[in-house]
Design an enzyme around this catalytic site. Structure first.
Site, PDB file in Angstrom:
ATOM      1  N   LYS A 182      54.876  -7.661   1.006  1.00 59.64           N
ATOM      2  CA  LYS A 182      55.930  -7.798   2.022  1.00 59.64           C
ATOM      3  C   LYS A 182      56.266  -6.421   2.568  1.00 59.64           C
ATOM      4  O   LYS A 182      56.444  -5.466   1.818  1.00 59.64           O
ATOM      5  CB  LYS A 182      57.192  -8.398   1.357  1.00 59.64           C
ATOM      6  CG  LYS A 182      58.288  -8.720   2.343  1.00 59.64           C
ATOM      7  CD  LYS A 182      58.057 -10.052   3.033  1.00 59.64           C
ATOM      8  CE  LYS A 182      58.979 -10.304   4.195  1.00 59.64           C
ATOM      9  NZ  LYS A 182      58.565  -9.638   5.446  1.00 59.64           N
ATOM     10  N   SER A 238      64.859 -11.278   5.214  1.00 59.08           N
ATOM     11  CA  SER A 238      63.483 -11.724   5.457  1.00 59.08           C
ATOM     12  C   SER A 238      63.104 -12.790   4.413  1.00 59.08           C
ATOM     13  O   SER A 238      62.494 -13.813   4.727  1.00 59.08           O
ATOM     14  CB  SER A 238      62.504 -10.557   5.346  1.00 59.08           C
ATOM     15  OG  SER A 238      62.458  -9.827   6.543  1.00 59.08           O
ATOM     16  N   LYS A 275      61.700  -1.834  -3.915  1.00 58.33           N
ATOM     17  CA  LYS A 275      62.872  -2.425  -3.247  1.00 58.33           C
ATOM     18  C   LYS A 275      62.964  -3.931  -3.542  1.00 58.33           C
ATOM     19  O   LYS A 275      64.017  -4.433  -3.934  1.00 58.33           O
ATOM     20  CB  LYS A 275      62.726  -2.204  -1.730  1.00 58.33           C
ATOM     21  CG  LYS A 275      63.952  -2.470  -0.901  1.00 58.33           C
ATOM     22  CD  LYS A 275      63.669  -2.335   0.616  1.00 58.33           C
ATOM     23  CE  LYS A 275      63.215  -0.974   1.044  1.00 58.33           C
ATOM     24  NZ  LYS A 275      63.020  -0.860   2.520  1.00 58.33           N
ATOM     25  N   THR A 320      69.911  -5.428   7.935  1.00 59.47           N
ATOM     26  CA  THR A 320      69.749  -4.135   7.251  1.00 59.47           C
ATOM     27  C   THR A 320      71.051  -3.344   7.344  1.00 59.47           C
ATOM     28  O   THR A 320      71.537  -2.775   6.349  1.00 59.47           O
ATOM     29  CB  THR A 320      68.570  -3.342   7.844  1.00 59.47           C
ATOM     30  OG1 THR A 320      67.428  -4.200   7.888  1.00 59.47           O
ATOM     31  CG2 THR A 320      68.247  -2.122   7.006  1.00 59.47           C
ATOM     32  N   LYS A 338      53.061  -2.120   3.785  1.00 54.80           N
ATOM     33  CA  LYS A 338      53.536  -1.555   5.049  1.00 54.80           C
ATOM     34  C   LYS A 338      52.344  -1.437   5.971  1.00 54.80           C
ATOM     35  O   LYS A 338      51.212  -1.281   5.511  1.00 54.80           O
ATOM     36  CB  LYS A 338      54.129  -0.155   4.822  1.00 54.80           C
ATOM     37  CG  LYS A 338      55.112   0.259   5.882  1.00 54.80           C
ATOM     38  CD  LYS A 338      56.444  -0.419   5.641  1.00 54.80           C
ATOM     39  CE  LYS A 338      57.582   0.160   6.427  1.00 54.80           C
ATOM     40  NZ  LYS A 338      58.870  -0.307   5.883  1.00 54.80           N
TER      41      LYS A 338
END
Ligand SMILES: NC(=O)c1ccc[n+]([C@@H]2O[C@H](COP(=O)([O-])OP(=O)(O)OC[C@H]3O[C@@H](n4cnc5c(N)ncnc54)[C@H](OP(=O)(O)O)[C@@H]3O)[C@@H](O)[C@H]2O)c1
Ligand SMILES: N[C@@H](CCC(=O)O)C(=O)O
Length: 429
Positions: free
Chosen positions: A82, A362, A106, A202, A118
């Site tokens: 993710k 998400s 995270k 966020t 990423k």
């Protein structure tokens, strides 16, 4: 400074792909703190898969450019990979590898069943037309088609991308499959299965962890002044939500520079201005202009770097006057600056905690999509807040118990959870 390979004498494999020294160092410290089996460390310090694809794109003038697109999949021991997709001229494989590793810690810290990844393309999106960006995004998605999917790897927005790019990715993936697959991306528009609350998520998470840190000091937003670097998806939402909570926002900035008002900025007016000015604060006349460097060193209580990496460095960290630095961006504080801030008693709320609200929502978007039941915004915000507060409390308690900074405490929890899962799944198949 602790480097994983030197501390534990783990020999680098020939295929070693190095994320930045900072990321390796934080992992190395966690390995020492957790007395980690060196075999597990060897597995965690390298990404599982590094993909670089060539993206030929025809520009509107007929010329063909060939771009390099990356996707780094760090670890999938807890669930599908993710993480976001970044369009920015500074994108490199090393940077993407580091950001992928951060995503692993995270997600683990927040207790959501994902690994870390990423992706990115080294372009300045402002230099391309919307049609060109669409062609770039669709070709990049097609090149990654076998490596992404709702159970494999789920991209999301990051710097320079938004729900628009996620919609193109979802459509391209779905066309290849022959049916709609909304779960292949998160952060997509509501019309195709996005979640309420994702746009501000966020920033809301940043606001929540700062609120918790202030509460531990017997303070609230009404007592503090704030400076925020970056007025994009994250900085903008953070400014708005802290302003709504009663904080005095002294300064905000984007790449064009900063705006300062000692009485506090009118954040809704600035958001309105930016929305009418293609996201930019350039040309706003209702506040004093300052540089980004000046913003970082303003006298304020809370500093929120919400733009890019390496903004607070050994060169400026002595001049940081904030008592709390909340890492809304990924990696905005360099390794040395992090240690210097700690010695000066500045509390750094680490990226893997402070900016986790985005990936948490998400996850909630993905859960809603899997169950075909969509929640109202209050429920999304409530569920997110519950996970953020729980993570904050665990990190804070661990930091107190171990007498270590918040980052070190957060890494122990995030890395520890992944290491435990790796060990439980069996190291030597
Ligand atoms: N989006 C998410 O869900 C999410 C979640 C967690 C963490 N993050 C992290 O948060 C950070 C920001 O992401 P974002 O999604 O908000 O990106 P974004 O929407 O592209 O916004 C980036 C902002 O930073 C500004 N900026 C760029 N370079 C700058 C510089 N040198 N000095 C000052 N400001 C600069 C940009 O200004 P211009 O617009 O003028 O270029 C823009 O205001 C990144 O580190 C990202 O990885 C994002
Ligand atoms: N790019 C964001 C969001 C990732 C996601 O939602 O998957 C991050 O760095 O956390």
């Amino acid at each position: 400074m602790v480097l994983t390979k030197t501390v534990l004498n783990a020999a680098p494999s020939p295929a070693y792909i190095c994320p930045t020294a900072r990321t390796c160092s934080y992992l190395g410290q966690a390995a020492v703190d957790l007395q980690m089996d060196p075999n597990i460390l060897r597995m965690l310090e390298q990404p599982r898969k590094v993909i670089t694809v060539s993206i030929p794109v025809q520009l509107d003038n007929g010329e063909v450019q060939v771009l390099a697109g990356h996707r780094v999949q760090h670890c999938d021991v807890l669930g599908p990979y993710k993480g976001g997709i970044r369009y920015h001229p500074g994108v490199t494989l090393e940077e993407v590898s580091s950001l992928a590793m951060l995503m692993t810690w995270k997600c683990a810290l927040l207790g959501i069943p994902y690994g870390g990844a990423k992706g990115g393309i080294a372009i300045d999106p402002a230099q391309y037309s919307v049609r060109e960006l669409e062609r770039i995004t669709r070709r990049y998605t097609s090149e990654l088609i076998k490596d992404i999917g709702p159970a494999i790897d789920i991209p999301a927005p990051d710097v320079g991308t938004s729900e628009r790019e996620m919609a193109w990715m979802m459509d391209t993936y779905s066309m290849n499959k022959g049916y709609a697959v909304p779960g292949v991306v998160t952060g997509k528009p509501l019309s195709i299965g996005g979640s309420k609350g994702r746009k501000l998520a966020t920033g809301r998470g940043v606001m929540i962890v700062v609120r918790e840190a202030l509460a531990e000091r017997g303070q609230s937003f009404k007592d503090v002044t704030v400076a925020i670097q970056g007025f994009g998806k994250v900085g903008n939402a953070t400014a708005y939500l802290m302003y709504e909570e009663g904080a005095k926002i002294l300064a905000v900035s984007d790449v064009s520079g900063g705006l300062f008002d000692s009485n506090g900025l009118d954040i809704p007016a600035l958001m309105d201005y930016a929305a009418r000015n293609r996201g930019s604060l350039a040309g706003f006349m209702g506040a004093q202009r300052i540089s980004n460097e000046e913003l970082l060193t303003l006298p304020c209580d809370v500093l929120v770097p919400a733009a890019l990496e390496d903004q607070i460095t050994e060169d400026n960290c002595d001049r940081i006057q904030a008592k709390i630095v909340a890492e809304a961006a990924n990696g905005p504080v360099t390794l040395v600056a992090d240690q210097m801030l700690h010695h000066r008693g500045v509390m750094v709320l680490p990226d893997i905690l402070a900016n986790a609200g985005g990936v948490v929502v998400s996850y909630l978007e993905w859960v809603q999509g899997q169950s075909y039941v969509f929640w109202d915004e209050d429920r999304v915000n409530r569920e997110m807040e519950g996970l953020m507060v729980k993570a904050y409390q665990r990190v804070s308690e661990n930091a107190r118990k171990m007498s270590v900074p918040m980052r070190r405490a957060a890494y122990m929890l995030g890395v520890g959870r992944v290491a435990e899962a790796l060990s439980d799944r069996g190291l030597y198949p």
